[in-house]
Design a protein around this motif. Structure first.
Motif, PDB file in Angstrom:
ATOM      1  N   UNK A  57      -8.150   5.228 -10.046  1.00 56.02           N
ATOM      2  CA  UNK A  57      -6.771   5.299  -9.585  1.00 56.02           C
ATOM      3  C   UNK A  57      -6.677   5.594  -8.255  1.00 56.02           C
ATOM      4  N   UNK A  58      -7.616   6.439  -7.596  1.00 57.48           N
ATOM      5  CA  UNK A  58      -7.373   6.644  -6.057  1.00 57.48           C
ATOM      6  C   UNK A  58      -7.846   5.322  -5.476  1.00 57.48           C
ATOM      7  N   UNK A  59      -8.941   4.716  -5.941  1.00 59.30           N
ATOM      8  CA  UNK A  59      -9.403   3.498  -5.287  1.00 59.30           C
ATOM      9  C   UNK A  59      -8.574   2.325  -5.297  1.00 59.30           C
ATOM     10  N   UNK A  60      -7.405   2.479  -6.307  1.00 60.53           N
ATOM     11  CA  UNK A  60      -6.451   1.504  -6.392  1.00 60.53           C
ATOM     12  C   UNK A  60      -5.397   1.956  -5.451  1.00 60.53           C
ATOM     13  N   UNK A  61      -5.335   2.864  -4.645  1.00 61.78           N
ATOM     14  CA  UNK A  61      -4.422   3.214  -3.480  1.00 61.78           C
ATOM     15  C   UNK A  61      -3.601   4.236  -4.060  1.00 61.78           C
ATOM     16  N   UNK A  62      -3.806   5.014  -5.134  1.00 57.90           N
ATOM     17  CA  UNK A  62      -2.973   6.100  -5.313  1.00 57.90           C
ATOM     18  C   UNK A  62      -3.371   7.397  -4.984  1.00 57.90           C
TER      19      UNK A  62
END
Lengths: 564, 360
Positions: free
Chosen positions: A460-465
């Motif tokens: 999720x973080x790597x997708x920008x969240x």
């Protein structure tokens, strides 16, 4: 250097909130208790309480109560779990037994005590009504029965989980090597369950010595530490004596709690044996099966009787003496003088449920996923909320918040307890509710988070969240079952607790459990039972609502650990 | 469309504290330049630092020192959500509570794109990875290969500057691994996204990469094209790790334009390709791949004893005892019934043009 690192502001805020809460609502009151108990003026009290035979008796009785309740409750929980997991019985019967075991967990712990008095007391419906005996339920035997019945569900749920998690292959291996069923049970099954049993025993020990409601209602002359502590405050208003007694109580309570945690951690190792290969062979031998089933059904019937008595008592003038039907008790609680306590308690419990539910998940997330200094302390500090007996929090709050906290002429914390307290004392009550119910949510959250592959959150973080969005969109939905159980526990706990909150009620803010105690003390059992029935009704209703809105099974938990 | 990024690692070092309090360098002064659109693989045994390097590029770990520069900006300390990269995980890491559609849409929703733009992007991405019609499924209803396609689509949908892969195929069975890796390569070429891929499987690295970085004990041993790494390993570790190799001590007689002349156990071999650091007159090692070895019952070559002979269908694999060495020979000229037996005497030699000389 490169150490500067962008911290998520939302997460930092959450961390600060959690730390502040633990510091102000948990640690500070306890520090005040310790500080008061170790003032020079407290010296004579220690001498009095530790050396005088009267007080040594109190300490001895407290320990004996812990032991008897621990033993009786563990046996009861084990019996229940064994029948559920290992004895052949019709499915409907198991279902009924299971449900009966859950009832005590949503009722105030001393509700059973009041029923017992009505059934088996001096003018008890069964003891006097049926047999003409002036029964005596007050004292150690009565307390043991009542507490064992009230507290055993947690043992049952733990043990049944452990028994189901045991790999049947191990028992099959023993049988395959020529071990008889009895030998297999004693030499293979029991040793694996032992840490769980030990942990259950110790947990009940702590619950028993920490309990206040039952010693007050059914303790009689058998005065234990928590009851003595209550007298010190409500009878003698001697906070110094209370603080010293609190310290004497905290030592065994916290010590045994820590030992219990050690066993509980070991117990959980047993369950990680991989996927069970076969299914367990249920006990069908009638020589084992019938006595166990009969005993279990008998005790279940007894519990049912106790609760039916509450309902019957709520609809009669004075059960056992004047059995005429009446709705006065209900109208007193629902619309009369007693309604205030019902509304206040429900409202305050609702507030604290929401906060405790989120706080538990937040601290679980911080503890499992983040790296920061003092992480272990945050976890431990939160757990103190349940490890330390509620009465001690009651005293701690009185010591800490009865006067405004001022630093350099600036009011840091206003007066929270007693007359003229902020929000009529509601804030202190909410705080203590949260303190007492967050630990369960925290543990459930930690267990759930440890099941979730961290790469889900990394994805999720790597997708920008950012971390906060990830927590809301990914983590929280995945730990929804734990979140729900945290909420349910928080509400049930807040509605039914008495030990801490009894010290914090003000003339303007009344709490149901305290009213139940007062009505019982005054002999108005009808009102007490009506309160209890309504309280259980509210708790069940809210649980149903929570389950509807938050949902039990999402389908996600089945694959929470994304396929490996 | 996608803006492929230039990614530069400058002396990136990551130190960890062991439970005993010792400092350990998981990555030791790694420097690399990754060109836009390049497919680069970090290859090495477990514990070599390849995953830590990838996680530092992603932002899940922060370097103890050094710079990570993406398109001219030092991002070493930038949190992972601000890096415009996307990672494909070994465990797929699909969100189990979301549908396939919502999984792929996740990054786009974070970027607050319009519903219509999201819909188009998700559908085109799903058709690109061959999952049309599976939008409404839950991840748990898909096979492992399909799950990893969703993860791939989810990462590509946000058009990252750099795509990161953490052993994405190692949970799949062998056949699926081969077909999915060629698909990854095809999509990556088509979109031209700079990609960094971590694996311990050298066949995968060879098949996918423009360049392979071989890592060992936190250090970069060699960074080069797959054929260069295989044919001209920088050192014995790389020679051993990439494919199988017989490494034998030789004496260097001379180095010239046509290669090196070496003496091995009294026999002279000429014209061997050789590392620039090899000097005449010293000792060195030669790397000979098993398929560059020749073995027979008699004829030319050095004598050895057959320790084992394994028939593998397309070839026979021999282990020969030659002095203290064990040599591996792959013999593709399988003569039915004519192969050597265990315990037999044999003679072996090798093709000098297919060997490589390394400094000692």
């Amino acid at each position: 250097m490169l150490k500067r690192r962008a911290i998520d502001p939302t997460l930092a805020f959450g961390l600060i909130f959690a730390i502040l809460f633990v510091a102000i609502a948990i640690v500070y009151p306890l520090v005040r208790v310790l500080g008061t108990a170790f003032e020079p003026a407290a010296g004579p009290y220690f001498e009095r309480f530790l050396l005088r035979p009267t007080f040594q008796t109190i300490i001895g009785r407290t320990v004996v109560l812990g032991l008897t309740v621990g033993l009786a409750g563990t046996l009861l929980g084990f019996l229940w779990a064994f029948v559920q997991a290992r004895v052949a019985a019709p499915a409907w019967l198991k279902r009924v037994l299971h449900l009966i075991a859950l009832v005590p967990s949503v009722s105030p712990p001393f509700a059973v005590a009041i029923s017992m008095i009505v059934l088996f007391g001096r003018r008890g419906m069964i003891s006097y009504g049926l047999f003409g005996i002036e029964g005596n339920v007050y004292g150690l035997p009565g307390m043991t029965v009542v507490m064992a019945l009230s507290f055993f569900p947690v043992v049952y749920l733990t043990m049944v989980g452990l028994m189901r998690a045991l790999d049947p292959a191990m028992e099959e291996a023993s049988a395959n090597l020529g071990g008889s069923k009895v030998r297999t049970f004693l030499r293979v099954t029991m040793p694996m369950l032992l840490p769980g049993l030990a942990s259950s025993f110790l947990l009940l020990f702590v619950e028993a010595i920490a309990d206040l409601g039952n010693p007050l209602t059914i303790g009689g002359d058998y005065v234990v530490l928590s009851a003595r502590l209550f007298i010190a405050i409500s009878g003698e208003y001697d906070l110094l004596a209370a603080a010293v007694l609190a310290v004497i109580l905290i030592v065994p309570a916290l010590g045994v709690y820590l030992v219990q945690k050690y066993f509980a951690d070991r117990a959980s190792v047993v369950s990680v044996t991989g996927k069970p290969a076969g299914s367990v062979a249920l006990v069908t031998d009638w020589r084992v099966r019938w006595p166990l089933l009969a005993l279990n059904v008998f005790i279940a019937a007894f519990i049912a009787l106790v609760y039916v008595t509450m309902i019957a008592g709520a609809f009669t003038r004075l059960l056992g003496i004047d059995n005429s039907f009446t709705l006065n008790n209900f109208s007193y609680v629902l619309s009369g003088l007693g309604s205030e306590a019902m509304l206040d308690t429900t409202r305050l419990s609702a507030y604290s449920t929401v906060i405790a539910g989120f706080l538990g998940m937040l601290i679980a997330f911080l503890v499992v996923r983040m790296k920061f200094f003092g992480k272990g302390l945050l976890d431990f500090g939160t757990m103190l909320g349940i490890a330390v007996p509620g009465t001690i929090f009651g005293i701690g709050y009185l010591l800490a918040f009865n006067d405004p906290t001022r630093v350099a002429g600036f009011t840091l914390i206003p007066k929270l307890t007693g007359g003229q307290a902020l929000l009529a004392g509601e804030l202190a009550i909410i705080m203590v509710f949260i303190v007492r119910s967050t630990p369960a949510g925290l543990r459930a959250g930690v267990a759930a988070l440890q099941q979730i592959d961290p790469s889900l959150e990394e994805a999720s973080v790597s997708l920008g969240a950012n971390r906060a969005v990830t927590f809301g969109r990914i983590t929280l939905p995945l730990i929804r079952p734990a979140f729900l159980s945290g909420l349910v526990y928080a509400f049930a706990r807040s509605m039914t607790t008495i030990s801490a909150v009894i010290f914090l009620t003000t003339p303007e803010t009344k709490i149901m459990t305290q009213q139940i105690y007062a009505e019982t003390d005054a002999g108005r059992f009808g009102n007490a039972f009506a309160y209890i029935v309504i309280l259980i009704g509210i708790v069940l209703l809210v649980i149903a609502l929570l389950q509807t809105f938050i949902g039990l099974a999402t389908g996600a938990e089945r694959r929470v650990k994304s396929e490996n | 469309m996608t803006k492929a990024g230039t990614l530069i690692l400058e002396n990136v070092t990551k130190e960890f504290k062991t439970p005993e309090g010792r400092m350990v360098k998981a990555v030791d002064a790694a420097s690399l330049t990754i060109q836009p659109g390049e497919f680069l693989t970090l290859l090495g045994p477990s514990g070599c630092g390849k995953t830590t390097t990838l996680r530092m590029i992603a932002g899940f770990e922060f370097p103890s020192s050094g710079r990570i520069v993406l398109d001219g900006r030092d991002i070493a300390m930038v949190p992972p959500d601000k890096r415009e990269m996307a990672m494909v995980f070994q465990s797929y890491a699909l969100f189990p509570h979301l549908t396939v559609y919502e999984n792929v849409a996740y990054g786009l929703r974070i970027r607050r794109q319009s519903n219509e733009a999201i819909r188009q992007k998700v559908l085109s991405t799903l058709s690109m990875v061959g999952l049309e019609g599976k939008e409404r499924r839950r991840p748990s209803e898909l096979s492992g290969g399909q799950q990893q396609r969703v993860a791939l689509g989810r990462a590509m949908a946000i058009e990252p500057r750099v795509l990161l892969f953490d052993e994405p195929l190692s949970n799949l069975d062998a056949k699926l691994r081969v077909s999915l890796r060629s698909e990854i390569r095809r999509l990556q070429k088509q979109l031209g996204i700079t990609s960094v891929y971590v694996t311990h499987d050298q066949a995968e690295a060879m098949a996918l990469s423009d360049r392979i970085v071989v890592m060992n004990a936190g250090r970069i041993e060699q960074a080069d094209t797959p054929d260069a790494i295989y044919a001209r390993p920088a050192n014995r570790f790389v020679a051993d790790f990439i494919g199988r190799a017989n490494v034998l001590p030789v004496e260097v007689l001379g180095v010239g334009a046509g290669g090196a002349d070496v003496r091995l156990a009294g026999e002279t071999h000429t014209g061997l390709p050789c590392d620039p650091a090899v000097k005449a007159g010293g000792s060195a090692h030669i790397v000979v791949r098993p398929q560059a070895m020749q073995v027979g019952k008699g004829g030319a070559g050095l004598p050895a004893r057959v320790r084992s002979a394994t028939y593998l269908g397309n070839m026979v694999e021999y282990e020969l005892s030659w002095g203290e060495h064990t040599l591996i020979v792959e013999d593709y000229s399988v003569i039915p019934g004519g192969a050597l037996r265990e315990g037999e005497e044999a003679r072996w030699t090798f093709a000098p043009s297919r060997a490589y000389v390394l400094p000692a």
